[in-house]
Design an enzyme around this catalytic site. Structure first.
Site, PDB file in Angstrom:
ATOM      1  N   VAL A 274       6.156  -7.086   1.172  1.00 38.45           N
ATOM      2  CA  VAL A 274       6.224  -7.505   2.568  1.00 38.45           C
ATOM      3  C   VAL A 274       5.705  -6.417   3.490  1.00 38.45           C
ATOM      4  O   VAL A 274       4.962  -6.689   4.444  1.00 38.45           O
ATOM      5  CB  VAL A 274       7.678  -7.894   2.935  1.00 38.45           C
ATOM      6  CG1 VAL A 274       7.818  -8.096   4.447  1.00 38.45           C
ATOM      7  CG2 VAL A 274       8.089  -9.166   2.199  1.00 38.45           C
ATOM      8  N   GLU A 275       6.077  -5.167   3.217  1.00 38.15           N
ATOM      9  CA  GLU A 275       5.705  -4.083   4.127  1.00 38.15           C
ATOM     10  C   GLU A 275       4.216  -3.770   4.112  1.00 38.15           C
ATOM     11  O   GLU A 275       3.604  -3.624   5.174  1.00 38.15           O
ATOM     12  CB  GLU A 275       6.497  -2.815   3.770  1.00 38.15           C
ATOM     13  CG  GLU A 275       7.971  -2.879   4.127  1.00 38.15           C
ATOM     14  CD  GLU A 275       8.216  -2.803   5.633  1.00 38.15           C
ATOM     15  OE1 GLU A 275       7.270  -2.501   6.379  1.00 38.15           O
ATOM     16  OE2 GLU A 275       9.350  -3.054   6.047  1.00 38.15           O
ATOM     17  N   THR A 276       3.634  -3.631   2.933  1.00 35.25           N
ATOM     18  CA  THR A 276       2.251  -3.128   2.865  1.00 35.25           C
ATOM     19  C   THR A 276       1.384  -3.830   1.828  1.00 35.25           C
ATOM     20  O   THR A 276       0.343  -3.308   1.454  1.00 35.25           O
ATOM     21  CB  THR A 276       2.247  -1.619   2.552  1.00 35.25           C
ATOM     22  OG1 THR A 276       2.898  -1.399   1.295  1.00 35.25           O
ATOM     23  CG2 THR A 276       2.953  -0.826   3.641  1.00 35.25           C
TER      24      THR A 276
END
Length: 315
Positions: A107-109
């Site tokens: 989700v983040e990167t």
């Protein structure tokens, strides 16, 4: 005069002098070096524009498709399989369910693919001095960044890149999270959240463990409201009631659950109308990473999909 004109406008901001004085007082750093470092930072209008339109402002029906794509799920499964030994060893060490470590990175990167293009100093200076709604928070993060030991960072301060909010690395850690939770997972004497996968995974796991994650405990479960179900106002994802109280108010679980579980209730705007979800302590832990319930639900559902893909149903 030419030199003065070449300096960024923020260099004359009284906040710069105050910040430098505080860092010097607390750490004994050279004030001239700090001034030169901060004079090199630039206010970035595009950062302020990005802050005005966060993805979390979208409804769940539009937010979910950003992260729960077949490609992101398949790549998460492949990432897990490639690094299974490291992921599962890290998860065991910290008492965290392994698929959630992978899902955070997804989700983040996008598993390290998109870690941000902004200079971290630019981001934090812009938000600390030109974004009044959260200026105090970002000023604190800027001060923390300036005080971090060099062996806690992936490179020199003026070369670090990250998100428009100043978060760094695969797990998008803010400076205070680096200070409090970043871990030297590979034992090389430094913490590199951009290039060392052992450091990255251990740091995310340490963050979850530090906020109370319980391995194997439930995260979220669908709820079916009765026609006369009571409206339940919820300020955040912190569990406030035993599940049986929510049931008494007209919300039925679709799977067997312990009625004594500390619970909350999230209402998300799905593609076919409202979705009701019981959420538990582990869900709240994910919101300590990002306070949005949309974010926490995306991490949860991506983790479930990844776990299913590698043959472990997860919590």
């Amino acid at each position: 005069m030419a030199l003065a004109l070449a300096l960024p406008a923020w260099a004359s901001h009284p906040g710069q002098r105050e910040l430098i004085a505080e860092v010097v007082r607390d750490t004994g750093q050279d004030p001239a070096a700090l001034e030169a470092l901060l004079d090199g930072a630039q206010k970035q209008p595009s950062i302020l524009e990005a802050m005005a339109r966060p993805a979390e402002a979208k409804p769940w029906s539009a937010y979910r498709p950003i992260f729960l794509t077949p490609q992101r799920i398949d790549e998460g499964v492949a990432f897990y399989r490639t690094h299974r030994a490291l992921i599962e060893d890290t998860a065991r060490r910290y008492g965290v369910d392994p698929a959630y470590l992978v899902a955070i990175l997804g989700v983040e990167t996008h598993y390290g693919r998109i870690t941000g293009r902004y200079k971290v100093l630019d981001a934090l200076v812009t938000l600390a001095f030109y974004y009044p709604p959260r200026a105090a928070y970002f000023r604190s993060e800027l001060k923390t960044l300036l005080e971090l030991p060099p062996d806690h960072l992936a490179g020199p301060l003026d070369a670090l890149t990250g998100s428009y909010a100043g978060a760094q690395g695969w797990g998008q850690f803010m400076p205070s999270s680096i200070r409090d939770y970043a871990v030297d997972g590979d034992g090389d004497g430094r913490i590199d959240l951009k290039n060392s996968l052992p450091d990255i995974l251990a740091s995310v796991a340490h963050y979850f463990a530090g906020h109370g994650w319980v391995s194997g405990a439930p995260v979220a479960a669908r709820a079916q409201p009765a026609a006369d179900a009571r409206a339940v106002p919820v300020a955040d994802a912190r569990p406030q009631w035993p599940l049986e109280q929510l049931q008494a108010w007209g919300y039925a679980p679709l799977v067997p659950l312990d009625p004594a579980l500390p619970s909350s209730l999230q209402t998300l705007e799905g593609p076919h109308g409202p979705e009701y979800w019981f959420t538990f302590d582990n869900f709240y832990v994910i919101t300590r990473y990002n306070k949005s319930p949309l974010y926490a639900m995306a991490v949860h559902q991506l983790a479930q999909a990844i776990a299913a893909g590698v043959g472990d149903a997860g919590p």
